[in-house]
Design an enzyme around this catalytic site. Structure first.
Site, PDB file in Angstrom:
ATOM      1  N   SER A 146      -9.174   2.108   1.321  1.00 31.65           N
ATOM      2  CA  SER A 146     -10.370   2.768   0.794  1.00 31.65           C
ATOM      3  C   SER A 146     -10.511   2.432  -0.693  1.00 31.65           C
ATOM      4  O   SER A 146      -9.552   1.967  -1.323  1.00 31.65           O
ATOM      5  CB  SER A 146     -10.256   4.280   0.986  1.00 31.65           C
ATOM      6  OG  SER A 146      -9.140   4.794   0.260  1.00 31.65           O
ATOM      7  N   HIS A 148      -5.306  -1.021  -1.397  1.00 31.20           N
ATOM      8  CA  HIS A 148      -5.759   0.240  -0.807  1.00 31.20           C
ATOM      9  C   HIS A 148      -6.920  -0.062   0.121  1.00 31.20           C
ATOM     10  O   HIS A 148      -7.831  -0.822  -0.244  1.00 31.20           O
ATOM     11  CB  HIS A 148      -6.168   1.243  -1.886  1.00 31.20           C
ATOM     12  CG  HIS A 148      -5.016   1.586  -2.763  1.00 31.20           C
ATOM     13  ND1 HIS A 148      -3.976   2.378  -2.327  1.00 31.20           N
ATOM     14  CD2 HIS A 148      -4.687   1.163  -4.014  1.00 31.20           C
ATOM     15  CE1 HIS A 148      -3.074   2.449  -3.283  1.00 31.20           C
ATOM     16  NE2 HIS A 148      -3.461   1.720  -4.308  1.00 31.20           N
ATOM     17  N   ASN A 206       0.897  -1.154   0.000  1.00 32.08           N
ATOM     18  CA  ASN A 206       0.000   0.000   0.000  1.00 32.08           C
ATOM     19  C   ASN A 206       0.940   1.209   0.000  1.00 32.08           C
ATOM     20  O   ASN A 206       1.497   1.584   1.046  1.00 32.08           O
ATOM     21  CB  ASN A 206      -0.907   0.005   1.227  1.00 32.08           C
ATOM     22  CG  ASN A 206      -1.873   1.178   1.191  1.00 32.08           C
ATOM     23  OD1 ASN A 206      -1.715   2.114   0.402  1.00 32.08           O
ATOM     24  ND2 ASN A 206      -2.880   1.136   2.048  1.00 32.08           N
ATOM     25  N   GLU A 257      -1.098  -4.816  -5.110  1.00 32.00           N
ATOM     26  CA  GLU A 257      -1.285  -3.465  -4.567  1.00 32.00           C
ATOM     27  C   GLU A 257      -2.600  -3.428  -3.799  1.00 32.00           C
ATOM     28  O   GLU A 257      -3.627  -3.895  -4.307  1.00 32.00           O
ATOM     29  CB  GLU A 257      -1.293  -2.463  -5.723  1.00 32.00           C
ATOM     30  CG  GLU A 257      -1.542  -1.036  -5.280  1.00 32.00           C
ATOM     31  CD  GLU A 257      -1.290  -0.033  -6.407  1.00 32.00           C
ATOM     32  OE1 GLU A 257      -0.295  -0.177  -7.142  1.00 32.00           O
ATOM     33  OE2 GLU A 257      -2.110   0.894  -6.549  1.00 32.00           O
ATOM     34  N   ASP A 299       9.177   2.490 -10.713  1.00 34.72           N
ATOM     35  CA  ASP A 299      10.386   1.908 -11.303  1.00 34.72           C
ATOM     36  C   ASP A 299      10.988   0.844 -10.379  1.00 34.72           C
ATOM     37  O   ASP A 299      11.460  -0.200 -10.843  1.00 34.72           O
ATOM     38  CB  ASP A 299      11.420   3.004 -11.581  1.00 34.72           C
ATOM     39  CG  ASP A 299      11.027   3.894 -12.756  1.00 34.72           C
ATOM     40  OD1 ASP A 299      10.103   3.526 -13.513  1.00 34.72           O
ATOM     41  OD2 ASP A 299      11.645   4.972 -12.915  1.00 34.72           O
TER      42      ASP A 299
HETATM   43  O1  CA2 Z   1      -6.874   3.739   0.750  1.00 33.39           O
HETATM   44  C1  CA2 Z   1      -5.658   3.602   0.899  1.00 33.39           C
HETATM   45  O2  CA2 Z   1      -5.155   2.620   1.437  1.00 33.39           O
HETATM   46  C2  CA2 Z   1      -4.709   4.722   0.456  1.00 33.39           C
HETATM   47  O3  CA2 Z   1      -3.543   4.129  -0.102  1.00 33.39           O
HETATM   48  C3  CA2 Z   1      -4.382   5.501   1.702  1.00 33.39           C
HETATM   49  C4  CA2 Z   1      -3.538   6.757   1.424  1.00 33.39           C
HETATM   50  C5  CA2 Z   1      -4.155   7.593   0.328  1.00 33.39           C
HETATM   51  O4  CA2 Z   1      -3.298   8.682   0.028  1.00 33.39           O
HETATM   52  C6  CA2 Z   1      -4.422   6.783  -0.914  1.00 33.39           C
HETATM   53  O5  CA2 Z   1      -5.027   7.610  -1.876  1.00 33.39           O
HETATM   54  C7  CA2 Z   1      -5.333   5.605  -0.612  1.00 33.39           C
HETATM   55  C8  CA2 Z   1      -3.454   7.615   2.666  1.00 33.39           C
HETATM   56  C9  CA2 Z   1      -2.928   6.938   3.861  1.00 33.39           C
HETATM   57  C10 CA2 Z   1      -3.183   7.815   5.042  1.00 33.39           C
HETATM   58  O6  CA2 Z   1      -3.595   6.972   6.076  1.00 33.39           O
HETATM   59  C11 CA2 Z   1      -4.112   7.521   7.182  1.00 33.39           C
HETATM   60  C12 CA2 Z   1      -4.686   6.664   8.053  1.00 33.39           C
HETATM   61  C13 CA2 Z   1      -5.237   7.130   9.203  1.00 33.39           C
HETATM   62  C14 CA2 Z   1      -5.183   8.461   9.479  1.00 33.39           C
HETATM   63  C15 CA2 Z   1      -4.603   9.317   8.590  1.00 33.39           C
HETATM   64  C16 CA2 Z   1      -4.052   8.853   7.439  1.00 33.39           C
END
Ligand code: CA2
Length: 142
Positions: free
Chosen positions: A102, A100, A74, A98, A87
């Site tokens: 969300s 995510h 992730n 991969e 890369d």
């Molecule tokens: O949905 C996902 O796993 C993401 O990779 C999470 C990233 C985001 O920038 C991607 O677009 C989608 C953000 C990670 C931030 O995680 C946090 C978790 C809890 C509190 C604050 C941030």
């Protein structure tokens, strides 16, 4: 026993501490404990999180040299921005999924592009932390 690495990128160390409406209430430590519980005796799991692009790239190169059996990544926001991470993944030639937490396609337009996805066998997005479990399960069968 297969060795599977689980890499988490920037801000994922904040999991469970902010934005529970998007990312849930479990912490990264809770995730590691749940994965270790499910795959005890079935896989050797190596967890790594960094907020730094270069550290993630160095780790991917080390995992490639070590020829681990699979990689779950992730990349956090670097997913959408980092040619260098892409890369590194392409150069590693590791079976990669991969993940995510969300559903990136239900969110802002800038999250709809993954620069790293072409280096992966598949992308799991929107299943919450279950996505990591599904990814490891798949890699163990592959
Ligand atoms: O949905 C996902 O796993 C993401 O990779 C999470 C990233 C985001 O920038 C991607 O677009 C989608 C953000 C990670 C931030 O995680 C946090 C978790 C809890 C509190 C604050 C941030």
């Amino acid at each position: 026993m297969k060795k599977i690495a689980i890499l988490n990128g920037p801000n994922l160390d904040r999991l469970g501490k902010r934005e529970p409406e998007i990312y849930g209430r479990a912490t990264l430590a809770d995730l590691a404990a749940a994965l270790r519980a499910e795959f005890a005796g079935k896989a050797e799991l190596d967890f790594f999180q960094s907020n730094h692009e270069g550290a993630l790239i160095d780790k991917i190169a080390a995992l490639a040299d070590a020829k681990v059996d699979g990689l779950v990544i992730n990349g956090g926001a670097f997913t959408h921005t980092s040619v260098a991470l892409r890369d590194a993944l392409l150069g590693a030639h590791l079976p990669t999924i991969e993940v995510h937490i969300s559903n990136i396609y239900k969110r802002e337009e800038f999250r709809h592009t993954s620069l790293t996805a072409p280096a992966a066998i598949a992308v799991i997005t929107g299943l919450g932390l279950e996505g990591y479990h599904a990814a490891v399960r798949f890699l163990l069968k592959a």
